[in-house]
Design a protein around this motif. Structure first.
Motif, mmCIF file in Angstrom:
data_model
loop_
_atom_site.group_PDB
_atom_site.id
_atom_site.type_symbol
_atom_site.label_atom_id
_atom_site.label_comp_id
_atom_site.label_asym_id
_atom_site.label_seq_id
_atom_site.Cartn_x
_atom_site.Cartn_y
_atom_site.Cartn_z
ATOM 1 N N GLY A 49 16.201 -16.436 -12.652
ATOM 2 C CA GLY A 49 15.003 -16.281 -11.827
ATOM 3 C C GLY A 49 15.003 -17.136 -10.589
ATOM 4 N N ASN A 50 15.915 -18.092 -10.517
ATOM 5 C CA ASN A 50 15.871 -19.085 -9.444
ATOM 6 C C ASN A 50 17.012 -18.938 -8.443
ATOM 7 N N CYS A 108 25.418 -8.478 -12.215
ATOM 8 C CA CYS A 108 24.313 -9.387 -11.931
ATOM 9 C C CYS A 108 23.272 -8.697 -11.059
ATOM 10 N N ASP A 109 22.055 -8.674 -11.532
ATOM 11 C CA ASP A 109 20.937 -8.181 -10.739
ATOM 12 C C ASP A 109 19.670 -8.862 -11.243
ATOM 13 N N TYR A 110 18.538 -8.543 -10.637
ATOM 14 C CA TYR A 110 17.283 -9.189 -11.031
ATOM 15 C C TYR A 110 16.833 -8.760 -12.418
ATOM 16 N N LYS A 111 17.351 -7.619 -12.913
ATOM 17 C CA LYS A 111 16.952 -7.168 -14.247
ATOM 18 C C LYS A 111 17.383 -8.155 -15.322
ATOM 19 N N LEU A 112 18.444 -8.913 -15.085
ATOM 20 C CA LEU A 112 18.855 -9.935 -16.044
ATOM 21 C C LEU A 112 17.754 -10.973 -16.249
ATOM 22 N N PHE A 113 16.987 -11.215 -15.206
ATOM 23 C CA PHE A 113 15.843 -12.120 -15.307
ATOM 24 C C PHE A 113 14.662 -11.404 -15.945
ATOM 25 N N TYR A 114 14.344 -10.224 -15.442
ATOM 26 C CA TYR A 114 13.151 -9.519 -15.903
ATOM 27 C C TYR A 114 13.234 -9.079 -17.361
ATOM 28 N N ARG A 137 -0.863 -4.831 -18.322
ATOM 29 C CA ARG A 137 -2.147 -4.587 -18.990
ATOM 30 C C ARG A 137 -3.299 -5.036 -18.105
ATOM 31 N N TYR A 138 -3.100 -6.167 -17.426
ATOM 32 C CA TYR A 138 -4.131 -6.689 -16.528
ATOM 33 C C TYR A 138 -4.420 -5.687 -15.409
ATOM 34 N N MET A 139 -3.371 -5.002 -14.931
ATOM 35 C CA MET A 139 -3.515 -4.074 -13.810
ATOM 36 C C MET A 139 -3.980 -2.684 -14.240
ATOM 37 N N SER A 140 -4.138 -2.482 -15.526
ATOM 38 C CA SER A 140 -4.605 -1.193 -16.009
ATOM 39 C C SER A 140 -5.981 -0.892 -15.421
ATOM 40 N N LEU A 141 -6.146 0.292 -14.877
ATOM 41 C CA LEU A 141 -7.396 0.764 -14.262
ATOM 42 C C LEU A 141 -7.764 0.023 -12.978
ATOM 43 N N LYS A 142 -6.851 -0.807 -12.480
ATOM 44 C CA LYS A 142 -7.066 -1.470 -11.191
ATOM 45 C C LYS A 142 -6.155 -0.823 -10.157
ATOM 46 N N LYS A 143 -6.535 -0.910 -8.903
ATOM 47 C CA LYS A 143 -5.712 -0.380 -7.822
ATOM 48 C C LYS A 143 -4.787 -1.489 -7.335
ATOM 49 N N CYS A 144 -3.483 -1.277 -7.519
ATOM 50 C CA CYS A 144 -2.529 -2.361 -7.294
ATOM 51 C C CYS A 144 -1.302 -1.855 -6.554
ATOM 52 N N ALA A 145 -0.804 -2.685 -5.628
ATOM 53 C CA ALA A 145 0.437 -2.378 -4.909
ATOM 54 C C ALA A 145 1.439 -3.496 -5.137
ATOM 55 N N LEU A 146 2.700 -3.115 -5.116
ATOM 56 C CA LEU A 146 3.790 -4.093 -5.076
ATOM 57 C C LEU A 146 4.259 -4.178 -3.636
ATOM 58 N N TRP A 147 4.392 -5.401 -3.102
ATOM 59 C CA TRP A 147 4.911 -5.560 -1.743
ATOM 60 C C TRP A 147 6.404 -5.881 -1.838
ATOM 61 N N GLY A 148 7.220 -4.943 -1.361
ATOM 62 C CA GLY A 148 8.658 -5.156 -1.344
ATOM 63 C C GLY A 148 9.412 -4.060 -2.068
ATOM 64 N N ALA A 149 10.099 -3.200 -1.295
ATOM 65 C CA ALA A 149 10.862 -2.101 -1.898
ATOM 66 C C ALA A 149 12.355 -2.401 -1.899
ATOM 67 N N GLY A 150 12.702 -3.661 -1.760
ATOM 68 C CA GLY A 150 14.103 -4.046 -1.829
ATOM 69 C C GLY A 150 14.594 -4.115 -3.256
ATOM 70 N N LYS A 151 15.788 -4.660 -3.442
ATOM 71 C CA LYS A 151 16.417 -4.705 -4.760
ATOM 72 C C LYS A 151 15.541 -5.437 -5.781
ATOM 73 N N LYS A 152 14.935 -6.545 -5.366
ATOM 74 C CA LYS A 152 14.126 -7.321 -6.311
ATOM 75 C C LYS A 152 12.894 -6.536 -6.746
ATOM 76 N N GLY A 153 12.233 -5.880 -5.802
ATOM 77 C CA GLY A 153 11.052 -5.096 -6.137
ATOM 78 C C GLY A 153 11.383 -3.905 -7.009
ATOM 79 N N ARG A 154 12.484 -3.211 -6.695
ATOM 80 C CA ARG A 154 12.867 -2.040 -7.495
ATOM 81 C C ARG A 154 13.257 -2.443 -8.913
ATOM 82 N N ASP A 155 14.004 -3.558 -9.043
ATOM 83 C CA ASP A 155 14.366 -4.035 -10.383
ATOM 84 C C ASP A 155 13.124 -4.432 -11.182
ATOM 85 N N PHE A 156 12.125 -4.969 -10.505
ATOM 86 C CA PHE A 156 10.863 -5.317 -11.163
ATOM 87 C C PHE A 156 10.198 -4.065 -11.731
#
Length: 453
Positions: free
Chosen positions: A302-303, A328-334, A348-367
């Motif tokens: 993660g670091n 090696c990719d971010y999925k090893l961390f996630y 679960r916290y984001m269930s029924l809430k309107k939420c966006a992820l900022w970042g469509a790069g490798k880290k965001g996609r692996d997330f």
């Protein structure tokens, strides 16, 4: 005049930039300051510029003229010796600050009784590129619990600038910079936060100029190995100060990142024309001598960026073939069990809430790939025009910021390095949107609400 803040500026080969720096300091709205310019045996015309300022502003500007080059660390130490202020502020001579910079940091320190106050810094270059960064997050504000000290050790970084610090912290704890080496800040700055009783933060900006002719960009220079020497110095200081006993896991993570990962980064990504085999071998030998199981550290994946981890494992001849060949990719961390639990809680916290992820790069996609209920993320925001109005492999829409921010109540920022700039942009659009620092939530024992601003 009662001097409250001493501003120390090392000077070396900056005749093109020195006026801009000094003028920004002279224009401070807070006036109880002294400006200490330390000429580090500079071969250019900087000395003449200094003498002109010294003559014109004798009550504010103090100059030291060294005849032997001691590098930035030595120059800062010389300035610290004559500093009269209760607080110290380090500014590099090719950087500059806003007119209310000292005012904001000093008043925050006084009003909160803080020993150190940090701020944002803005990376700027001649192309006009600007990128807001920070070494300090709001979650570190307040009295220094062990938990906050561990967080600071991992996150606060290696720069002595973009902060104000009580002089007694530096003097009483012998927090002086090593001399005659580059990357001296890495050897001592991570220790600053360990001796503060309270720390705070302001969202003001220090302008950190990225010039191409900076000495640290000299390819194949002998001093590039100073980075590793600086981290060995830091490790020895931590042993001497018993920090290794109090936070052994965090010290291993810091040493692995700055010594081995950043050493590998220097070898393969820009500081050498050909990766130096001898230096790489030395890095591998030293990391195994001190931390032979460094890759088992809970902060490891993660670091450190995956591209560096790949190179680290590829060049570590001690490791078994199956570990070296692992993709090696971010999925090893996630996909670590403890992280999966936290991701489940977040979704679960984001269930029924309107939420966006900022970042469509490798880290965001692996997330998104790693989250079991990633459908609770409504869209992905990215500034890359080439991928806007497309869909990721997970089915998420990629929207430009103006469009994406109109639809959501929460924004998850996948990369802590870009968090301050993204948060600023989000809040300018809609101050009611909550911005979540994903890295802080996943790396530390913190509730979702604690990572939300």
């Amino acid at each position: 005049m009662c001097i409250e803040v001493s501003i120390i500026v090392p000077v070396y080969n900056v005749e093109k930039y020195l006026n801009r720096c000094v003028e920004s300091l002279l224009n401070q709205t807070y006036k109880n300051i002294e400006i200490i310019l330390v000429n580090d045996a500079s071969p250019d015309n900087s000395i003449a510029i200094m003498k002109e300022y010294e003559k014109k502003y004798p009550d504010i500007i103090k100059c030291i003229y060294l005849t032997k080059n001691v590098r930035q660390g030595g120059a800062r130490n010389r300035g610290l010796k004559i500093a009269k202020g209760k607080f110290i502020c380090f500014v590099d001579s090719d950087d500059w600050v806003d007119s209310d910079y000292i005012d904001k940091l000093y008043n925050k320190a006084c009003n909160t009784n803080s020993d150190i106050v940090y701020c944002n810094y803005k990376l700027v270059d001649d192309s006009g590129r600007e990128d807001i960064r920070t070494d300090f997050y709001e979650q570190q504000i307040g009295n220094r619990t062990l938990s906050k000290r561990k967080m600071s050790f991992l996150l606060t970084g290696t720069g002595p600038c973009w902060c104000i610090i009580k002089k007694e912290i530096l003097i009483e704890n012998n927090l002086l910079f090593p001399e005659q080496m580059l990357y001296e800040d890495m050897a001592i700055c991570p220790l600053f936060a360990q001796y503060a009783k309270r720390m705070d933060y302001v969202e003001d900006t220090y302008y950190y100029y990225q010039r191409e002719n900076s000495v640290v960009h000299d390819v194949d220079a002998d001093f590039q190995e100073d980075e590793a020497k600086a981290i060995l110095h830091l490790y020895n200081e931590c042993e001497k100060r018993k920090i290794n006993l109090e936070m052994p896991v965090e010290l291993e993570a810091v040493f692995t990142k700055y010594y081995y990962a950043w050493g590998i980064n220097a070898c393969f990504f820009g500081k050498y024309s050909v990766p130096p085999k001898r230096f790489i071998r030395n890095l591998v030998e030293e990391i195994h001598k001190i931390y032979p199981k460094y890759y088992c550290n809970p902060y490891f994946y993660g670091n450190i960026e995956p591209r560096l981890i790949s190179k680290m494992l590829e060049n570590d001849y001690y490791l078994a073939q199956e570990l070296k060949s692992k993709e090696c990719d971010y999925k090893l961390f996630y996909f670590q069990p403890v992280i999966q639990t936290k991701l489940d809680n977040l979704m679960r916290y984001m269930s029924l809430k309107k939420c966006a992820l900022w970042g469509a790069g490798k880290k965001g996609r692996d997330f998104l790939i790693s989250c079991k209920n990633s459908e609770n993320i409504d869209c992905v925001i990215d500034k890359n025009e080439k991928i806007q109005n497309t869909k990721l492999e997970t089915g998420h829409r990629v929207l430009r910021p103006e469009a994406g921010l109109q639809e959501v109540e929460y924004v998850i920022v996948s990369n802590k390095n870009h968090y301050p700039g993204i948060k600023l942009e989000v809040k300018k659009t809609n101050s009611m949107i909550k911005v979540i620092n994903l890295d802080l939530y996943l790396l530390f024992d913190m509730a979702i609400e604690e990572c939300m601003r």
